[in-house]
Design a protein around this motif. Structure first.
Motif, PDB file in Angstrom:
ATOM      1  N   SER A  79       0.828  -1.214   0.000  1.00 46.31           N
ATOM      2  CA  SER A  79       0.000   0.000   0.000  1.00 46.31           C
ATOM      3  C   SER A  79       0.855   1.255   0.000  1.00 46.31           C
ATOM      4  O   SER A  79       1.745   1.416   0.838  1.00 46.31           O
ATOM      5  CB  SER A  79      -0.927   0.008   1.220  1.00 46.31           C
ATOM      6  N   SER A  80       0.556   2.172  -0.907  1.00 50.55           N
ATOM      7  CA  SER A  80       1.302   3.438  -0.973  1.00 50.55           C
ATOM      8  C   SER A  80       0.927   4.380   0.164  1.00 50.55           C
ATOM      9  O   SER A  80       1.633   5.357   0.425  1.00 50.55           O
ATOM     10  CB  SER A  80       1.030   4.130  -2.316  1.00 50.55           C
ATOM     11  N   LYS A  81      -0.164   4.103   0.864  1.00 53.06           N
ATOM     12  CA  LYS A  81      -0.606   4.975   1.950  1.00 53.06           C
ATOM     13  C   LYS A  81       0.014   4.594   3.288  1.00 53.06           C
ATOM     14  O   LYS A  81      -0.144   5.328   4.273  1.00 53.06           O
ATOM     15  CB  LYS A  81      -2.132   4.952   2.069  1.00 53.06           C
ATOM     16  N   ILE A  82       0.690   3.461   3.361  1.00 57.43           N
ATOM     17  CA  ILE A  82       1.292   3.015   4.612  1.00 57.43           C
ATOM     18  C   ILE A  82       2.805   3.122   4.495  1.00 57.43           C
ATOM     19  O   ILE A  82       3.411   2.507   3.613  1.00 57.43           O
ATOM     20  CB  ILE A  82       0.858   1.575   4.948  1.00 57.43           C
ATOM     21  N   GLU A  83       3.404   3.894   5.386  1.00 58.83           N
ATOM     22  CA  GLU A  83       4.832   4.177   5.289  1.00 58.83           C
ATOM     23  C   GLU A  83       5.689   3.043   5.841  1.00 58.83           C
ATOM     24  O   GLU A  83       6.699   2.678   5.261  1.00 58.83           O
ATOM     25  CB  GLU A  83       5.161   5.481   6.022  1.00 58.83           C
ATOM     26  N   THR A  84       5.291   2.530   6.994  1.00 60.02           N
ATOM     27  CA  THR A  84       6.063   1.444   7.597  1.00 60.02           C
ATOM     28  C   THR A  84       5.134   0.521   8.367  1.00 60.02           C
ATOM     29  O   THR A  84       4.049   0.939   8.809  1.00 60.02           O
ATOM     30  CB  THR A  84       7.150   2.004   8.543  1.00 60.02           C
ATOM     31  N   ILE A  85       5.531  -0.742   8.516  1.00 62.31           N
ATOM     32  CA  ILE A  85       4.754  -1.738   9.248  1.00 62.31           C
ATOM     33  C   ILE A  85       5.632  -2.299  10.356  1.00 62.31           C
ATOM     34  O   ILE A  85       6.766  -2.713  10.113  1.00 62.31           O
ATOM     35  CB  ILE A  85       4.280  -2.877   8.329  1.00 62.31           C
ATOM     36  N   THR A  86       5.101  -2.311  11.576  1.00 63.11           N
ATOM     37  CA  THR A  86       5.817  -2.893  12.700  1.00 63.11           C
ATOM     38  C   THR A  86       5.000  -4.049  13.253  1.00 63.11           C
ATOM     39  O   THR A  86       3.803  -3.890  13.519  1.00 63.11           O
ATOM     40  CB  THR A  86       6.053  -1.871  13.820  1.00 63.11           C
ATOM     41  N   VAL A  87       5.630  -5.198  13.408  1.00 66.74           N
ATOM     42  CA  VAL A  87       4.984  -6.354  14.023  1.00 66.74           C
ATOM     43  C   VAL A  87       5.476  -6.429  15.465  1.00 66.74           C
ATOM     44  O   VAL A  87       6.676  -6.493  15.710  1.00 66.74           O
ATOM     45  CB  VAL A  87       5.321  -7.659  13.276  1.00 66.74           C
ATOM     46  N   TYR A  88       4.536  -6.418  16.413  1.00 67.43           N
ATOM     47  CA  TYR A  88       4.896  -6.444  17.823  1.00 67.43           C
ATOM     48  C   TYR A  88       4.742  -7.860  18.375  1.00 67.43           C
ATOM     49  O   TYR A  88       3.652  -8.429  18.359  1.00 67.43           O
ATOM     50  CB  TYR A  88       4.012  -5.472  18.611  1.00 67.43           C
ATOM     51  N   THR A  89       5.854  -8.416  18.855  1.00 65.24           N
ATOM     52  CA  THR A  89       5.871  -9.788  19.344  1.00 65.24           C
ATOM     53  C   THR A  89       6.545  -9.866  20.705  1.00 65.24           C
ATOM     54  O   THR A  89       7.399  -9.046  21.033  1.00 65.24           O
ATOM     55  CB  THR A  89       6.607 -10.713  18.349  1.00 65.24           C
ATOM     56  N   ASN A  90       6.164 -10.874  21.494  1.00 64.72           N
ATOM     57  CA  ASN A  90       6.835 -11.085  22.779  1.00 64.72           C
ATOM     58  C   ASN A  90       8.035 -12.015  22.645  1.00 64.72           C
ATOM     59  O   ASN A  90       8.680 -12.363  23.638  1.00 64.72           O
ATOM     60  CB  ASN A  90       5.850 -11.608  23.833  1.00 64.72           C
TER      61      ASN A  90
END
Length: 396
Positions: free
Chosen positions: A213-224
């Motif tokens: 998606s061009s509207k999303i700059e970065t994606i962070t996956v939060y994991t334990n």
């Protein structure tokens, strides 16, 4: 409306004080960056704090009426536009952002863990400053599962109360989230989380779809850090737009080492954050707060800019999402935008988005002690032996 400009010493108005608006994590980063330039701020400014920060006096925003000519650096990401509009309303026009300051090499060995985390995600602040004045979400959480590999007693997302947690229908959620994206200008950081997101073996569907998606700059996956992702998910995590944030609660370090070894092998970007404390939100019983008390709690809450998308609904708060789903609080439709309701037009949804962003409190505040970053700290990730009890009085 007037925009900020990246801070440069040469752009300052000489003879006027330097004020850092935000006596928290970005204020810390601004302080270190200014020190590198040989500048000590005259004041910090903050609505929720008094006293001093790094030995510098903290003033209340009301005092800026008398300092309208000051050089003011906005040291906040979640509330960047809110602060910018407020300052302009007070007649302040020498407004700067931190884009140039965050591009500097700063002393990580002197930073708090929170400051290190924000410094690692400096591009998110850059993106917020770049899109100021637009319908932009700084951080937007996408819940992929209620299941978690831990049962943390003080989890503010309320996973500890689920007796039969479920994975989310990702096809439906992506379709509804696509509708949300069509109405906004930009999402600086999409946070993919649970529960524990890798409990959902199909999380790659979300990662692949929104990395494109061009509207999303970065994606962070939060994991334990307790689960090594399956091969299909690992493949998606290799996308340059994605970074994994691993939470280190000290007792899960052996499993974290296994996860990191796999990430290193597969060239997955990751950031390891150690937690010494959490903020205690308390249980999910009704508090009986007045409107004024809820407004004060909301103002001091470090999660009030943390929009959460869950089963087609966009909420202001992750606690609100799950408290309603569990039936621990009433279903307050005014506190979220429902993209699963296909009868709502785009005009109605857009108006509801603006209304949600303008809220000064939500009903979920009445079921919370308040995650104030300056108080109520508890030991992180204390494990409960079984799901915690709560009163389910609003859901059949």
């Amino acid at each position: 409306m007037e925009k900020t400009k990246p801070f440069q010493a040469a752009s300052m108005v000489q003879g006027q004080p330097v004020i850092v608006y935000g006596a928290s994590v970005f204020g810390e980063l601004a302080y270190y960056a200014l020190a590198e330039l040989g500048i000590t701020p005259d004041y910090f400014c903050d609505r929720a704090r008094t006293g001093t920060y790094f030995g510098v006096e903290i003033i209340h925003p009301e005092k800026l009426d008398q300092l309208s000519g000051a050089n003011i650096i906005i040291a906040s990401c979640d509330y960047f536009d809110e602060i910018r509009v407020q300052l302009m309303g007070q007649g302040c026009h020498n407004l700067f952002d931190m884009r140039s300051l965050l591009s500097m090499e700063l002393p990580k060995d002197r930073m708090t863990e929170r400051a290190k985390a924000m410094y690692a995600y400096a591009q998110v602040y850059d993106d917020v400053a770049e899109h100021q004045g637009m319908l932009n979400f700084h951080r937007l959480q996408f819940v992929v599962t209620e299941r978690c590999s831990l049962r943390c007693r003080d989890c503010m997302h309320l996973m500890q109360y689920y007796k039969k947690p479920q994975d989310i229908d990702l096809d439906a959620s992506c379709r509804q989230f696509d509708h949300l994206l069509s109405l906004v200008d930009n999402v600086s950081e999409l946070r993919v989380l649970g529960g524990e997101p890798f409990m959902n073996k199909d999380v790659y569907q979300v990662l692949d779809h929104y990395a494109a998606s061009s509207k999303i700059e970065t994606i962070t996956v939060y994991t334990n850090g307790t689960i090594v992702p399956n091969e299909r998910n690992l493949k998606s995590l290799q996308n340059k737009k994605i970074i994994v944030n691993i939470s280190d609660y000290r007792h899960n370090q052996e499993r974290i080492r296994n996860v990191i070894a796999k990430f290193e092998e597969c060239h997955v970007k990751y950031f390891l954050r150690q937690y010494d404390s959490w903020q205690d939100c308390g249980d999910i019983s009704e508090r009986g707060y007045t409107k004024e008390q809820k407004e004060q709690l909301f103002m001091n809450c470090f999660e009030r800019g943390c929009y959460t998308f869950y089963k087609g609904q966009l909420h202001r708060c992750p606690r609100s999402v799950h408290a309603m789903n569990l039936g621990a609080m009433p279903d307050v439709k005014d506190d979220y935008v429902d993209f699963s309701d296909e009868t709502l037009s785009d005009d109605v949804l857009t108006k509801q988005l603006h209304k949600l962003r303008a809220k000064t409190w939500i009903e979920a505040c009445n079921y919370c002690s308040g995650p104030d970053i300056w108080s109520q700290s508890v030991t992180p990730a204390i494990q409960a032996k079984q799901p915690l009890a709560y009163v389910n009085q609003y859901k059949n």
